[in-house]
Design a protein around this motif. Structure first.
Motif, PDB file in Angstrom:
ATOM      1  N   THR A 130       0.813  -1.231   0.000  1.00 22.37           N
ATOM      2  CA  THR A 130       0.000   0.000   0.000  1.00 22.37           C
ATOM      3  C   THR A 130       0.840   1.271   0.000  1.00 22.37           C
ATOM      4  O   THR A 130       0.285   2.365   0.073  1.00 22.37           O
ATOM      5  CB  THR A 130      -0.944   0.037   1.223  1.00 22.37           C
ATOM      6  OG1 THR A 130      -0.130   0.023   2.405  1.00 22.37           O
ATOM      7  CG2 THR A 130      -1.908  -1.127   1.239  1.00 22.37           C
ATOM      8  N   THR A 131       2.177   1.131  -0.002  1.00 20.70           N
ATOM      9  CA  THR A 131       3.030   2.331  -0.083  1.00 20.70           C
ATOM     10  C   THR A 131       3.847   2.256  -1.368  1.00 20.70           C
ATOM     11  O   THR A 131       4.045   1.167  -1.923  1.00 20.70           O
ATOM     12  CB  THR A 131       4.022   2.428   1.107  1.00 20.70           C
ATOM     13  OG1 THR A 131       4.916   1.306   1.060  1.00 20.70           O
ATOM     14  CG2 THR A 131       3.315   2.454   2.438  1.00 20.70           C
ATOM     15  N   GLU A 185      13.759   4.894  -3.113  1.00 19.80           N
ATOM     16  CA  GLU A 185      14.069   3.488  -3.447  1.00 19.80           C
ATOM     17  C   GLU A 185      13.833   3.235  -4.944  1.00 19.80           C
ATOM     18  O   GLU A 185      14.521   2.417  -5.557  1.00 19.80           O
ATOM     19  CB  GLU A 185      13.219   2.514  -2.612  1.00 19.80           C
ATOM     20  CG  GLU A 185      13.519   2.535  -1.104  1.00 19.80           C
ATOM     21  CD  GLU A 185      14.659   1.597  -0.676  1.00 19.80           C
ATOM     22  OE1 GLU A 185      15.534   1.283  -1.509  1.00 19.80           O
ATOM     23  OE2 GLU A 185      14.668   1.190   0.498  1.00 19.80           O
TER      24      GLU A 185
HETATM   25  P1  NAD Z   1       5.651   1.534   6.489  1.00 21.99           P
HETATM   26  O1  NAD Z   1       5.276   0.154   6.228  1.00 21.99           O
HETATM   27  O2  NAD Z   1       5.965   1.929   7.889  1.00 21.99           O
HETATM   28  O3  NAD Z   1       4.518   2.485   5.916  1.00 21.99           O
HETATM   29  C1  NAD Z   1       4.691   3.865   6.037  1.00 21.99           C
HETATM   30  C2  NAD Z   1       3.530   4.557   6.769  1.00 21.99           C
HETATM   31  O4  NAD Z   1       2.472   4.738   5.846  1.00 21.99           O
HETATM   32  C3  NAD Z   1       2.958   3.785   7.926  1.00 21.99           C
HETATM   33  O5  NAD Z   1       2.558   4.675   8.925  1.00 21.99           O
HETATM   34  C4  NAD Z   1       1.743   3.110   7.307  1.00 21.99           C
HETATM   35  O6  NAD Z   1       0.745   2.795   8.250  1.00 21.99           O
HETATM   36  C5  NAD Z   1       1.270   4.172   6.365  1.00 21.99           C
HETATM   37  N1  NAD Z   1       0.547   3.683   5.200  1.00 21.99           N
HETATM   38  C6  NAD Z   1       0.773   2.558   4.502  1.00 21.99           C
HETATM   39  N2  NAD Z   1      -0.008   2.524   3.420  1.00 21.99           N
HETATM   40  C7  NAD Z   1      -0.769   3.626   3.457  1.00 21.99           C
HETATM   41  C8  NAD Z   1      -1.750   4.148   2.600  1.00 21.99           C
HETATM   42  N3  NAD Z   1      -2.087   3.549   1.469  1.00 21.99           N
HETATM   43  N4  NAD Z   1      -2.355   5.303   2.946  1.00 21.99           N
HETATM   44  C9  NAD Z   1      -1.979   5.967   4.073  1.00 21.99           C
HETATM   45  N5  NAD Z   1      -1.023   5.525   4.920  1.00 21.99           N
HETATM   46  C10 NAD Z   1      -0.424   4.375   4.600  1.00 21.99           C
HETATM   47  O7  NAD Z   1       6.933   1.960   5.638  1.00 21.99           O
HETATM   48  P2  NAD Z   1       7.403   1.628   4.145  1.00 21.99           P
HETATM   49  O8  NAD Z   1       8.142   2.812   3.724  1.00 21.99           O
HETATM   50  O9  NAD Z   1       6.313   1.101   3.322  1.00 21.99           O
HETATM   51  O10 NAD Z   1       8.409   0.415   4.384  1.00 21.99           O
HETATM   52  C11 NAD Z   1       9.598   0.588   5.114  1.00 21.99           C
HETATM   53  C12 NAD Z   1      10.049  -0.763   5.605  1.00 21.99           C
HETATM   54  O11 NAD Z   1      10.308  -1.611   4.493  1.00 21.99           O
HETATM   55  C13 NAD Z   1      11.319  -0.705   6.417  1.00 21.99           C
HETATM   56  O12 NAD Z   1      11.162  -1.465   7.577  1.00 21.99           O
HETATM   57  C14 NAD Z   1      12.356  -1.337   5.510  1.00 21.99           C
HETATM   58  O13 NAD Z   1      13.372  -1.985   6.216  1.00 21.99           O
HETATM   59  C15 NAD Z   1      11.520  -2.299   4.717  1.00 21.99           C
HETATM   60  N6  NAD Z   1      12.072  -2.663   3.411  1.00 21.99           N
HETATM   61  C16 NAD Z   1      12.115  -3.962   3.078  1.00 21.99           C
HETATM   62  C17 NAD Z   1      12.590  -4.344   1.845  1.00 21.99           C
HETATM   63  C18 NAD Z   1      12.560  -5.787   1.444  1.00 21.99           C
HETATM   64  O14 NAD Z   1      13.118  -6.118   0.392  1.00 21.99           O
HETATM   65  N7  NAD Z   1      11.941  -6.650   2.196  1.00 21.99           N
HETATM   66  C19 NAD Z   1      13.005  -3.377   0.923  1.00 21.99           C
HETATM   67  C20 NAD Z   1      12.949  -2.042   1.300  1.00 21.99           C
HETATM   68  C21 NAD Z   1      12.482  -1.691   2.556  1.00 21.99           C
END
Ligand code: NAD
Ligand code: GLY
Length: 378
Positions: A130-131, A185
């Motif tokens: 969702t992000t 990213e």
């Molecule tokens: P996140 O999952 O914390 O989401 C960011 C914020 O946006 C949160 O507060 C969430 O509740 C909110 N949110 C999510 N979707 C929303 C929507 N559609 N509308 C409104 N709010 C929404 O952060 P992120 O940036 O998505 O992910 C970061 C994490 O991903 C880190 O922990 C990082 O280490 C990890 N990561 C993993 C990989 C992998 O290959 N597995 C790659 C890059 C990053």
């Protein structure tokens, strides 16, 4: 809807990418999985914005859907919260065929993925990102993890999803700061593997800390669908060649050595992952130029793209010892050295093996002196 396939022996899966596809793509994928029980893992923010969105889209499906709602934030990406997923799975009598559906950003995807890798020695899992960050990066490739207080993502497993349903309609509610974090990213894939992708991004909508996806959707939707697809393709090709990061995949960690240090030192959640990686990429490009791998022209392009967009980072009481200790806790560290990702040119990253941590600290000090608006040690 566009479909991209990630080809892995015995674990190939499709990524459906489009707008308003969740009601068609998800039920199909869940039906194809052959399960009769799905557990949605999400957080309070997404649950409030999209109450029961996944169960609704599966309303025509015969199986049972339970929803596990976790607290929101990087600060909760730990073993304690993970345990809540296991407790929930036990409470709803999940079995080895239960399908775990991660509905959220990278934090939810990484935690649900790790739970699915470990619960009953492995249950299937599906991602509904969702992000923007989860679209372009974390939902693809099967890295799952939680953080340890001394090291980011240090407890984890490789676990590929059975499907990724990437519905860009969810980006309409994403706050601009979060959108920009994912944009870093996305740019990373251009910097390390695809100069044309970087050029496309530069020629696309002007994304900064105010960029509102919903307000710009009408004119930019096609751009985002195509660009996210391309970025997933870049990552997918790397993952297909090196799923468990024995070599090439490490290039996708461009900017992450300093990025992870920033996140761990400042406290998880103080800066967004993408923000920390953005600063880490500037530092890695700076090093690449200083050590004469990267030409001035490419360095300037990267610097001019990143600097105006970066969130100022403040690192209290960081010194040579804590800097080195944090770097050596990184997963890419071995002995007194770390595999550092540098650039030969825009679009061509490489791994500099066993980069001595002693050489990094003085260059980092030069870097903060040159870019006080980006990073300060106080
Ligand atoms: P996140 O999952 O914390 O989401 C960011 C914020 O946006 C949160 O507060 C969430 O509740 C909110 N949110 C999510 N979707 C929303 C929507 N559609 N509308 C409104 N709010 C929404 O952060 P992120 O940036 O998505 O992910 C970061 C994490 O991903 C880190 O922990 C990082 O280490 C990890 N990561 C993993 C990989 C992998 O290959 N597995 C790659 C890059 C990053
Ligand atoms: N985010 C880096 C990787 O998946 O390898």
């Amino acid at each position: 809807m566009q479909t991209l396939t990630i080809q892995l022996p015995g674990r190939s899966y499709n990524i459906g990418i489009g707008t308003e596809i969740v009601d068609s793509d998800l039920p199909q994928a869940v039906a194809a999985s052959g399960t009769t029980h799905a557990v949605v893992v999400t957080n309070t923010t997404i649950h409030n914005l999209y109450p029961n969105r996944i169960s609704q889209s599966l309303s025509g499906w015969q199986g049972r859907v339970d929803t596990c709602v976790l607290p929101d934030g990087e600060g909760y990406k730990n073993l304690e919260t993970l345990n809540r997923i296991y407790d929930f799975l036990m409470d709803v009598q999940a079995n080895r065929k239960t399908l775990l559906i991660a509905f959220g950003g990278g934090v939810i995807g990484d935690m649900a993925g790790f739970a699915s890798a470990t619960f009953m020695r492995g249950i299937p899992f599906l991602q509904v990102p969702t992000t923007l960050l989860a679209d372009v990066d974390s939902s693809v490739g099967g890295k799952t993890a939680v953080n340890h207080p001394h090291g980011k993502n240090t407890i984890g497993a490789f676990k590929q999803p059975v499907h990724v349903c990437m519905d860009l309609a969810f980006l309409r509610t994403l706050p601009p700061r979060e959108f920009l974090a994912g944009y870093f990213e996305l740019a990373k894939h251009g910097f390390v593997h695809d100069a044309k992708l970087f050029e496309t991004i530069q020629a696309g909508p002007l994304v900064n800390a105010e960029y509102d996806y919903r307000a710009n959707e009408a004119e930019s939707r096609e751009f985002w669908e195509a660009t996210i697809l391309r970025s997933c393709g870049v990552k997918g090709k790397v993952v297909e060649q090196d799923e468990t990061e024995t070599g090439l995949r490490a290039t996708l960690n461009f900017g992450h050595t300093l990025g992870h240090l920033i996140e761990t030192h400042a406290g998880y959640g103080a800066y967004l992952h993408g923000e920390a990686v953005g600063t880490g990429m500037l530092f890695a490009a700076y090093l690449s130029r200083k050590w004469e791998h990267l030409q001035e022209r490419d360095w300037s392009r990267i610097r001019d793209f990143l600097v105006p967009r970066l969130t100022p980072i403040v690192l209290p009481a960081l010194n040579t010892k804590s800097f080195q200790t944090l770097i050596l806790h990184d997963k890419k560290a071995e002995g007194a050295g770390v595999d550092f990702i540098l650039l030969h040119k825009l679009g061509a990253g490489f791994i500099q093996k066993a980069t001595s941590v002693e050489t990094l600290w003085p260059v980092f000090q030069e870097f903060v002196a040159e870019f006080p608006e980006v990073c300060q040690v106080v």
